[in-house]
Design a protein around this motif. Structure first.
Motif, PDB file in Angstrom:
ATOM      1  N   ARG A 247      25.015  45.120  71.619  1.00  0.00           N
ATOM      2  CA  ARG A 247      26.467  44.957  71.731  1.00  0.00           C
ATOM      3  C   ARG A 247      26.976  44.358  70.439  1.00  0.00           C
ATOM      4  NH1 ARG A 247      27.515  40.876  74.495  1.00  0.00           N
ATOM      5  NH2 ARG A 247      25.398  40.418  75.242  1.00  0.00           N
ATOM      6  N   PRO A 248      28.149  44.822  69.942  1.00  0.00           N
ATOM      7  CA  PRO A 248      28.673  44.254  68.703  1.00  0.00           C
ATOM      8  C   PRO A 248      28.945  42.757  68.870  1.00  0.00           C
ATOM      9  CG  PRO A 248      30.021  46.103  69.451  1.00  0.00           C
ATOM     10  CD  PRO A 248      29.020  45.841  70.522  1.00  0.00           C
ATOM     11  N   GLU A 259      24.445  41.531  69.632  1.00  0.00           N
ATOM     12  CA  GLU A 259      23.858  40.725  70.694  1.00  0.00           C
ATOM     13  C   GLU A 259      22.919  41.698  71.407  1.00  0.00           C
ATOM     14  OE1 GLU A 259      24.441  36.930  71.105  1.00  0.00           O
ATOM     15  OE2 GLU A 259      26.474  37.717  71.067  1.00  0.00           O
ATOM     16  N   VAL A 260      21.710  41.276  71.698  1.00  0.00           N
ATOM     17  CA  VAL A 260      20.740  42.203  72.296  1.00  0.00           C
ATOM     18  C   VAL A 260      20.531  41.854  73.762  1.00  0.00           C
ATOM     19  CG1 VAL A 260      18.395  43.131  72.153  1.00  0.00           C
ATOM     20  CG2 VAL A 260      19.605  42.439  70.061  1.00  0.00           C
ATOM     21  N   ASP A 261      20.736  42.855  74.619  1.00  0.00           N
ATOM     22  CA  ASP A 261      20.485  42.686  76.056  1.00  0.00           C
ATOM     23  C   ASP A 261      19.243  43.476  76.437  1.00  0.00           C
ATOM     24  OD1 ASP A 261      22.930  41.410  76.115  1.00  0.00           O
ATOM     25  OD2 ASP A 261      24.030  43.127  76.973  1.00  0.00           O
ATOM     26  N   VAL A 262      18.547  43.015  77.466  1.00  0.00           N
ATOM     27  CA  VAL A 262      17.494  43.845  78.061  1.00  0.00           C
ATOM     28  C   VAL A 262      17.917  44.197  79.477  1.00  0.00           C
ATOM     29  CG1 VAL A 262      15.594  42.856  76.695  1.00  0.00           C
ATOM     30  CG2 VAL A 262      16.163  41.830  78.897  1.00  0.00           C
ATOM     31  N   GLU A 282      21.246  38.997  78.429  1.00  0.00           N
ATOM     32  CA  GLU A 282      21.291  38.769  76.989  1.00  0.00           C
ATOM     33  C   GLU A 282      20.067  37.960  76.554  1.00  0.00           C
ATOM     34  OE1 GLU A 282      24.930  36.860  75.632  1.00  0.00           O
ATOM     35  OE2 GLU A 282      23.725  35.935  74.034  1.00  0.00           O
ATOM     36  N   VAL A 283      19.354  38.451  75.535  1.00  0.00           N
ATOM     37  CA  VAL A 283      18.167  37.695  75.118  1.00  0.00           C
ATOM     38  C   VAL A 283      18.196  37.191  73.677  1.00  0.00           C
ATOM     39  CG1 VAL A 283      16.505  38.551  76.812  1.00  0.00           C
ATOM     40  CG2 VAL A 283      16.841  39.819  74.690  1.00  0.00           C
ATOM     41  N   LEU A 284      18.913  37.841  72.788  1.00  0.00           N
ATOM     42  CA  LEU A 284      18.882  37.333  71.406  1.00  0.00           C
ATOM     43  C   LEU A 284      20.031  37.864  70.561  1.00  0.00           C
ATOM     44  CD1 LEU A 284      17.472  39.737  69.290  1.00  0.00           C
ATOM     45  CD2 LEU A 284      15.579  39.219  70.793  1.00  0.00           C
ATOM     46  N   ALA A 308      17.558  40.912  60.707  1.00  0.00           N
ATOM     47  CA  ALA A 308      17.092  39.594  61.145  1.00  0.00           C
ATOM     48  C   ALA A 308      17.385  39.465  62.625  1.00  0.00           C
ATOM     49  CB  ALA A 308      17.815  38.501  60.367  1.00  0.00           C
ATOM     50  N   PHE A 309      16.640  38.609  63.284  1.00  0.00           N
ATOM     51  CA  PHE A 309      16.919  38.327  64.697  1.00  0.00           C
ATOM     52  C   PHE A 309      16.505  36.895  65.005  1.00  0.00           C
ATOM     53  CE2 PHE A 309      12.500  38.526  66.092  1.00  0.00           C
ATOM     54  CZ  PHE A 309      11.920  39.350  65.124  1.00  0.00           C
ATOM     55  N   GLY A 310      17.139  36.331  66.017  1.00  0.00           N
ATOM     56  CA  GLY A 310      16.793  34.962  66.401  1.00  0.00           C
ATOM     57  C   GLY A 310      16.948  34.795  67.893  1.00  0.00           C
ATOM     58  N   MET A 311      15.943  34.157  68.501  1.00  0.00           N
ATOM     59  CA  MET A 311      16.040  33.967  69.963  1.00  0.00           C
ATOM     60  C   MET A 311      15.645  32.547  70.347  1.00  0.00           C
ATOM     61  SD  MET A 311      12.715  36.162  71.125  1.00  0.00           S
ATOM     62  CE  MET A 311      12.530  37.230  69.711  1.00  0.00           C
ATOM     63  N   GLY A 312      16.136  32.111  71.501  1.00  0.00           N
ATOM     64  CA  GLY A 312      15.775  30.792  72.020  1.00  0.00           C
ATOM     65  C   GLY A 312      14.533  30.926  72.878  1.00  0.00           C
TER      66      GLY A 312
END
Ligand code: DAH
Length: 342
Positions: A247-248, A259-262, A282-284, A308-312
């Motif tokens: 998602r933008p 924003e990346v969802d699974v 939403e994951v990252l 690049a990507f970043g996740m908690g």
């Protein structure tokens, strides 16, 4: 005193001493005293020289008999003592096998550690190298070099703990991207796990939490590469049927940002409590590295591109293990932690 008298005396001494012996140690002393090279019986044998030759065979017999008698006495005593001592040792070392055992508790990996290890294993399998940056950062690495200068409104997205004018607790592992890119020209493929800090505290936020950052820079890297890699990652961590969607979104250091969802691994995408009825989780955050960021690090943005990507990590752990309150991850309650033993 003639020899016969001496023999008699020795016999009496031995009888008296033997009655007193309580341990193999004192028996050994006795043996030395009477049978040793410089012992009393040996001394008598040595004195044979002084005896008239015709008496010697007779005396020799007597002395040999005395020696034999003494040896037998000591041997008998020794075997008796040994048995007694063995018995005493056995009763001392007796183990009561019916006693309840001391239960020692096994440790277990913390869910955060489990997820971090799993992520490292997934991404190192794709060729990522680990880079760990410092938790105390200066403003430049945490914000300015990430295209977030002092007056940038995006600074409000993260409530920062400042230690001094220019020194802070990093709010994002993205700071590590800059440290890597200013040292190394592409190709770059790094994974950067670590703790981050924000002034934030509720059921899904903690002032300290963990992130996992990824960065890939090379010739011809596109958003498709990011999407392909994310699909692989999502299948590995949440299960084979999981899909991803982008998602933008907005981050200062990526353009475009997503924003990346699974798809919900709990209900298969039909809608449930976990995905709040949407079918997606939403994951990252991720995106294509902003060319300002590349250029700031001395990388030619016309030649190279990157994502690049970043996740908690806590967020992934909560999703994967169905943990509904982040506090559980920080309280160290063994009743909670025990559940993660393999
Ligand atoms: N640093 C972001 C945050 O803490 C997460 C993030 C978003 C990292 C996009 C990235 C990225 O590398 O491309 O919210």
């Amino acid at each position: 005193m003639n020899v016969q008298e001496k023999i008699k005396k020795i016999e009496e001494q031995i009888e008296a001493a033997v009655a007193d012996v309580k341990s193999s140690k004192t028996l050994l002393d006795l043996k030395l005293r009477f049978l040793g090279k410089t012992g009393e019986i040996s001394a008598l044998l040595k004195n044979m020289r002084d005896i008239p030759p015709e008496q010697r065979p007779q005396m020799g017999k007597l002395l040999n008999a005395l020696r034999q008698w003494t040896e037998e006495k000591f041997d008998k005593l020794e075997s008796g003592l040994k048995q007694l001592e063995l018995k005493a040792r056995y009763s001392q070392e007796k183990i009561d096998v019916t006693m309840p055992a001391n239960i020692t508790e096994d440790g277990a990996y913390h869910p955060n550690t489990l997820i971090r290890n799993e992520l490292i294993s997934i991404f190192s399998g794709m060729g990522f190298e680990i880079f760990e940056g410092p938790e105390i950062e200066n403003d430049y690495y945490n914000f300015t070099a990430l295209n977030t200068p002092k007056d940038h409104p995006a600074r409000d997205m993260q409530d920062t703990f400042y230690l001094a004018e220019d020194l802070l607790l990093r709010t994002q592992t993205s700071a590590g991207q800059i440290r890597v890119m200013e040292k190394k020209q592409p190709p770059i493929k790094i994974l950067s796990p670590g703790k981050v800090y924000r002034s934030d505290d509720d059921a899904t936020h903690s002032p300290m939490f963990s992130q996992m950052e990824g960065l890939v820079v090379d010739k011809g890297i596109t958003l498709c590469d990011l999407k392909g890699m994310l699909d692989e990652f999502a299948r590995k961590i949440f299960g084979g049927a999981v899909k991803t969607r982008l998602r933008p979104s907005y981050f200062p250091f990526t353009e475009p940002s997503v924003e990346v969802d699974v798809s919900c691994f709990e209900c298969g995408g039909n809608g449930c409590r976990l995905c709040k009825g949407t079918g997606w989780i939403e994951v990252l955050g991720a995106g294509m590295v902003n060319r300002h960021v590349l250029e700031g690090c001395g990388i030619d943005a016309d030649e190279y591109t990157g994502f690049a990507f970043g996740m908690g990590i806590e967020r992934i752990a909560m999703l994967k293990y169905g943990i509904n309150n982040m506090k559980l991850l920080f309280e160290g309650d063994t009743r909670f932690l025990k559940q993660f033993k393999d």
